[in-house]
Design an enzyme around this catalytic site. Structure first.
Site, PDB file in Angstrom:
ATOM      1  N   LYS A  81       0.863  -1.190   0.000  1.00  0.00           N
ATOM      2  CA  LYS A  81       0.000   0.000   0.000  1.00  0.00           C
ATOM      3  C   LYS A  81       0.889   1.226   0.000  1.00  0.00           C
ATOM      4  O   LYS A  81       1.998   1.191   0.548  1.00  0.00           O
ATOM      5  CB  LYS A  81      -0.870   0.021   1.272  1.00  0.00           C
ATOM      6  CG  LYS A  81      -2.130   0.833   1.115  1.00  0.00           C
ATOM      7  CD  LYS A  81      -3.247  -0.012   0.537  1.00  0.00           C
ATOM      8  CE  LYS A  81      -4.487   0.778   0.254  1.00  0.00           C
ATOM      9  NZ  LYS A  81      -5.613  -0.129  -0.055  1.00  0.00           N
ATOM     10  N   ASP A 141      -6.997   4.272  -4.453  1.00  0.00           N
ATOM     11  CA  ASP A 141      -7.642   4.100  -3.147  1.00  0.00           C
ATOM     12  C   ASP A 141      -8.286   5.465  -2.877  1.00  0.00           C
ATOM     13  O   ASP A 141      -8.504   6.249  -3.822  1.00  0.00           O
ATOM     14  CB  ASP A 141      -6.605   3.700  -2.085  1.00  0.00           C
ATOM     15  CG  ASP A 141      -7.248   3.128  -0.817  1.00  0.00           C
ATOM     16  OD1 ASP A 141      -7.595   1.944  -0.790  1.00  0.00           O
ATOM     17  OD2 ASP A 141      -7.431   3.894   0.171  1.00  0.00           O
TER      18      ASP A 141
HETATM   19  N1  GLU Z   1      -7.354   0.118  -2.868  1.00  0.00           N
HETATM   20  C1  GLU Z   1      -8.104  -1.066  -3.201  1.00  0.00           C
HETATM   21  C2  GLU Z   1      -8.116  -2.008  -2.037  1.00  0.00           C
HETATM   22  O1  GLU Z   1      -8.133  -1.575  -0.907  1.00  0.00           O
HETATM   23  C3  GLU Z   1      -7.669  -1.682  -4.511  1.00  0.00           C
HETATM   24  C4  GLU Z   1      -6.239  -2.059  -4.614  1.00  0.00           C
HETATM   25  C5  GLU Z   1      -5.814  -2.537  -5.994  1.00  0.00           C
HETATM   26  O2  GLU Z   1      -6.627  -2.594  -6.902  1.00  0.00           O
HETATM   27  O3  GLU Z   1      -4.634  -2.856  -6.115  1.00  0.00           O
HETATM   28  O4  GLU Z   1      -8.161  -3.204  -2.166  1.00  0.00           O
END
Ligand code: GLU
Length: 451
Positions: free
Chosen positions: A130, A170
């Protein structure tokens, strides 16, 4: 030396807290997982011998960097950017980027930790990561956002790659930001690769990626309701948030015959007793993305609705609730209110929206409660499919992708049943998701020995 790493859960959590001072969100996420894993591994010495629980709670690396940019007045601004590469045991690091003033290392570490289990649950080969920055895109011009994204990527590019780490969106990062970041990556490296997901369709994005998180959370809810012989038709739904996840969750609830009563943002919530139908959802989508407006404006447009400043929507009576805003937006009291008002199912579109106390309230009441790492995995699952399409240099058609998303959500539900079914038929989805996610990552870690 005993094979047991720690005598009890409290000692373990105390140790995690001590090693991560000032990081309450991260400790909370670890505790939620460790509560289930601790007794799951109690009779499995291999996990203790290799200190898997301890190792899984330590990110592979945390990269922190300065992000300078120039605002429209010519002032130099300084922000902090991060990428947390949590665990790549089962695939390249994968997870979104969040731009929000509340972003801290603790928040990103909790999100990367959650992502690791979530990604494992999808069945696709993706590790957990992340990233983000304490940058607030609200109120910034397009050019300011562009300059920020370019500056962020100017550092990030050296740490990511299609087979290394694949970020996505996100909170605060949508199609516009992904476009700016992908453009900068391509410019610096002169490579057109699947380094980001959530891209525009014109340059390697996947169909149904925008819909996937919200739709997936509703598919998961459908699967849970089916275990009790019921479905969404005629049900009242309370939804928090009003961004990408919330609006597509609302769309799917509506398509399946449910009635959506609320949306919210950080300032308050709107309650529309007539139901928020597709036309109203479309208005919200446009208002939020094109005009970047507030949810409070909804009541100017739809006169029967009321706006509740500074409040969260959990006091509105409902059959099902979908928290789709952000972490810790639903506490123990909110959970008790929902249950007292007859709520039977909660499916989390956001990451860790329920506090630990709230989670225990839901579990004790034995309602259908799906944690984010299971319920909102549809988004990253379609990101995984976007990676596959990019690697193949082709794009798949919508019906194929819709079916894959449905199958993946059903597969996650089955994994939760496998590890979460209790003797009295109650399904503890938190336990099921934690154990199924942990087992896959932990077994890969065992295969690698001590690395
Ligand atoms: N931010 C999204 C999550 O919390 C998607 C992450 C992504 O697609 O890599 O899963």
């Amino acid at each position: 030396m005993s094979v047991r790493e720690y005598p009890d859960l409290e000692t373990f959590i105390g140790d995690v807290r001590k090693h991560n001072p000032g990081q309450p969100e991260f400790v909370q996420a670890v505790q939620e997982v460790a509560e289930d894993i601790f007794d799951f591994i109690a009779d499995k010495p291999q996990y203790h011998e290799y200190q898997i629980l301890r190792r899984i709670c330590e990110p592979d690396r945390v990269i922190s960097f300065r992000v300078c940019w120039e605002d429209d007045q010519g002032q130099i601004r300084v922000q902090r950017g991060w990428r947390v590469q949590n665990n790549n045991s089962i695939g390249p690091y994968k997870g979104g980027i969040r731009f929000h003033p509340t972003v801290t290392e603790s928040v990103l570490k909790f999100l990367a930790f959650e992502q690791t289990f979530k990604n494992a649950l999808t069945g696709l080969p993706m590790g957990g990561g992340k990233g983000g920055a304490n940058f607030n895109p609200k109120g910034k011009s397009d050019h300011e956002v562009m300059r920020f994204c370019q500056s962020y990527m100017t550092e990030l590019y050296r740490h990511v790659g299609a087979d290394v780490d694949v970020p996505a969106g996100d909170i605060g990062v949508g199609a516009r930001e992904i476009g700016y970041m992908f453009g900068q990556y391509k410019r610096i490296t002169n490579q057109f690769t699947g380094v980001l997901t959530g891209k525009g369709l014109e340059y390697g994005g996947s169909l149904i990626r925008p819909e996937a998180t919200g739709y997936g959370a509703v598919y998961f809810l459908q699967n849970m309701l089916a275990t009790r012989g019921t479905d969404l038709s005629g049900m009242n739904a309370v939804i928090s948030g009003s961004g990408n996840v919330a609006t597509f969750a609302a769309e799917k609830v509506t398509q399946l015959g449910g009635k959506v009563l609320t949306f919210s943002d950080s300032q308050g919530f709107v309650h529309d007793p007539d139901g928020i139908d597709q036309d109203k959802i479309d208005w919200v989508k446009e208002h939020k993305t094109k005009r970047r407006g507030r949810i409070a404006d909804y009541v100017q447009e739809f006169k029967n609705a009321t706006y509740h400043e500074g409040k969260r929507p959990w006091s509105v009576p409902c059959d099902v609730a979908l928290p789709c805003a952000t972490q810790n937006e639903l506490d123990g009291d909110d959970a008790r209110t929902l249950i007292a008002n007859g709520c039977i199912g909660v499916s989390e579109g956001a990451n860790m929206p329920t506090t630990l106390e709230g989670v225990h309230v839901f579990k004790d009441a034995r309602i259908l409660y799906a944690p984010g790492k299971a319920a909102n995995a549809g988004g990253v699952a379609v990101s995984g499919l976007e990676m596959s399409q990019n690697s193949q240099r082709r794009s798949w058609k919508e019906p194929e992708l819709q079916k894959l998303l449905l199958d993946i959500m059903q597969g996650i539900h089955e994994s939760c049943l496998q590890y979460g079914q209790q003797s009295d038929d109650y399904v503890d989805y938190v336990r099921g998701a934690n154990i199924a996610g942990f087992k896959k990552v932990a077994d890969a870690m065992l295969a690698y020995g001590v690395v």
